[in-house]
Enzyme design. Structure first.
Site, PDB file in Angstrom:
ATOM      1  N   GLN A  90       0.847  -1.253   0.215  1.00 47.51           N
ATOM      2  CA  GLN A  90      -0.171  -0.035   0.119  1.00 47.51           C
ATOM      3  C   GLN A  90       0.724   1.193   0.036  1.00 47.51           C
ATOM      4  O   GLN A  90       0.613   2.447   0.745  1.00 47.51           O
ATOM      5  CB  GLN A  90      -1.014  -0.116   1.096  1.00 47.51           C
ATOM      6  CG  GLN A  90      -2.213  -0.757   0.959  1.00 47.51           C
ATOM      7  CD  GLN A  90      -3.127  -0.241  -0.015  1.00 47.51           C
ATOM      8  OE1 GLN A  90      -3.067   0.780  -0.594  1.00 47.51           O
ATOM      9  NE2 GLN A  90      -3.884  -1.319  -0.745  1.00 47.51           N
ATOM     10  N   SER A  91       2.073   0.951  -0.604  1.00 47.03           N
ATOM     11  CA  SER A  91       2.774   2.348  -0.443  1.00 47.03           C
ATOM     12  C   SER A  91       2.342   3.847  -1.076  1.00 47.03           C
ATOM     13  O   SER A  91       1.791   3.454  -2.348  1.00 47.03           O
ATOM     14  CB  SER A  91       4.254   2.215  -1.325  1.00 47.03           C
ATOM     15  OG  SER A  91       4.946   3.089  -1.506  1.00 47.03           O
ATOM     16  N   ASN A  92       2.382   4.894  -0.659  1.00 45.37           N
ATOM     17  CA  ASN A  92       1.786   6.114  -1.018  1.00 45.37           C
ATOM     18  C   ASN A  92       2.995   6.561  -1.925  1.00 45.37           C
ATOM     19  O   ASN A  92       2.460   7.118  -2.777  1.00 45.37           O
ATOM     20  CB  ASN A  92       1.731   7.003   0.041  1.00 45.37           C
ATOM     21  CG  ASN A  92       0.693   6.864   1.267  1.00 45.37           C
ATOM     22  OD1 ASN A  92      -0.333   6.072   0.898  1.00 45.37           O
ATOM     23  ND2 ASN A  92       1.104   6.693   2.406  1.00 45.37           N
ATOM     24  N   ALA A  94       4.791   4.612  -3.813  1.00 45.42           N
ATOM     25  CA  ALA A  94       4.648   3.919  -5.268  1.00 45.42           C
ATOM     26  C   ALA A  94       3.389   4.401  -6.039  1.00 45.42           C
ATOM     27  O   ALA A  94       3.617   4.756  -7.216  1.00 45.42           O
ATOM     28  CB  ALA A  94       4.446   2.404  -4.784  1.00 45.42           C
TER      29      ALA A  94
END
Ligand SMILES: *Cc1c(COP(=O)(O)O)cnc(C)c1O
Length: 384
Positions: A90-92, A94
């Site tokens: 869930q990387s912001n 990325a």
């Protein structure tokens, strides 16, 4: 693509640094506002304001946008056609990279750590020995940030959650870049975790200038925010140091620990030519103790806090970063007030809204908010 490049006029106080970018691309909606925040639970001695870096954009929101303004300018200047980065599922960072790449016409590749993947025993032979992996691509929900990653057409590659940047991830990014070069003849731009290198640093050096223009140095005593890969912390601490300001900078860690971030900031200081004159311990207060269950995991207390802050103030925090940071701030204000230099506090909201849509908050509300149900109109009409 070079038409996206703007000349970067670095603030005068940056001029003695060794790495000054020549260009930036405009991605963020800047300046972000500073508002009073009537956060319940703040001890009466303190007054808290909030700087809304969650409003740097909509799909391009949060603190990473500021770093990407300089990283994408560098990628374009170098003629790269691909950008490769990494993060948790869930990387912001990325997601923000994927959206910016789509806007600027670069192809984006994301290597993402997923909790359901473990390498165990042999199914596949590599030079380091046999590995096995459980393929969880079929059931991967396209939720939260992942939905936006997919909408941009970014290539997503899954690796185990336990993967380490230096030993597991960086070599894969390099291998992918080699492969793309062979296949297409095109160069890739590799961005480290969170965009926290000396180029991304300028995102929060320029944010510090923005805050000075907004009168922050006169109006506040302390700035506090959540720390994940250390770039925001490094930028604000170094900006604060170079301006000899009286403000104190506090970073609340939600992964790794204080030693890790001290080392990151000291490395950064050395790389930009300030290593001999100052060190992390002199320019920033790094606060451990609010990681909870660990990176990407939430306790019911943390989710309850995010819910109540939204209900009471209309500010939407996120479970991975800003929720833990704001809760940590409240606890430190109450239990450790002397750690703060004064009573005028500025909380920097670093974004992360899409992380709210990963399912955790949904199950929390269903489990704990039965007393505030959703009601069929037909059922209540008789009661009126
Ligand atoms: C990445 C991130 C942070 C941490 O910022 P760093 O510069 O990586 O330390 C904080 N909040 C949110 C919402 C983020 O996405």
């Amino acid at each position: 693509m070079t038409s996206f490049l703007n000349h970067f006029n670095a603030p005068a106080w940056c001029h003695r640094l060794t790495h000054i970018p020549q260009h930036f691309v405009k991605l963020g909606n800047l300046n972000t506002p500073i508002n009073e925040w009537s956060l319940p639970g703040v001890p009466s001695k303190f007054k808290v304001h909030i700087k809304r870096d969650d409003l740097t954009g909509s799909t391009l929101s949060g603190n990473k946008v500021r770093k990407l303004e300089f990283l994408f300018a560098d990628a374009i200047t170098r003629g790269c056609k691909h950008v490769i980065t990494c993060g948790s599922i869930q990387s912001n960072f990325a997601r923000t990279t994927a959206i910016a790449a789509a806007q600027l016409g670069l192809k984006c590749h994301l290597i993402l750590r997923h909790p359901d993947i473990e390498y165990t025993t042999a199914t596949k032979q590599t030079k380091d020995g046999p590995i096995q992996y459980k393929d969880c691509t079929a059931n991967l929900p396209f939720d939260g940030n992942v939905l936006l990653d997919k909408m941009t057409g970014a290539s997503v590659y899954l690796i185990p959650k336990a993967s380490k940047y230096e030993t597991d991830i960086k070599p894969r990014m390099e291998k992918l870049a080699d492969h793309l070069k062979k296949e297409t003849g095109e160069e890739s731009y590799l961005v480290p975790v969170g965009g926290s290198n000396t180029t991304g640093l300028y995102g929060y050096l320029t944010a510090f200038q923005e805050m000075m223009d907004q009168g922050v140095l006169e109006q506040f005593d302390d700035i506090i925010f959540t720390c994940g890969s250390g770039g925001t912390a490094a930028g604000l601490a170094i900006g604060n140091y170079l301006n000899q300001s009286k403000i104190r900078i506090h970073a609340i860690t939600i992964c790794d620990n204080k030693d890790y971030f001290v080392e990151h900031i000291n490395d950064t200081l050395r790389q930009i030519g300030l290593g001999d004159e100052t060190s992390a311990d002199d320019i920033i207060d790094i606060i451990d103790g609010y990681k909870g269950l660990g990176y990407g995991l939430s306790t019911d207390d943390e989710l309850e806090f995010i819910y109540s802050v939204c209900r009471d103030t209309g500010i939407v925090l996120d479970p991975c970063y800003s929720g833990k940071g704001a809760l940590g701030m409240l606890k430190e204000l109450a239990n450790n007030p002397d750690r703060f230099q004064g009573n005028r506090i500025l909380f920097l909201h670093t974004g992360g809204t899409y992380g709210l849509f990963d399912g955790k908050m949904d199950s929390f509300l269903h489990k704990h908010k039965q007393s505030e149900p959703v009601i069929m109109w037909e059922k209540v009409e008789d009661l009126f």
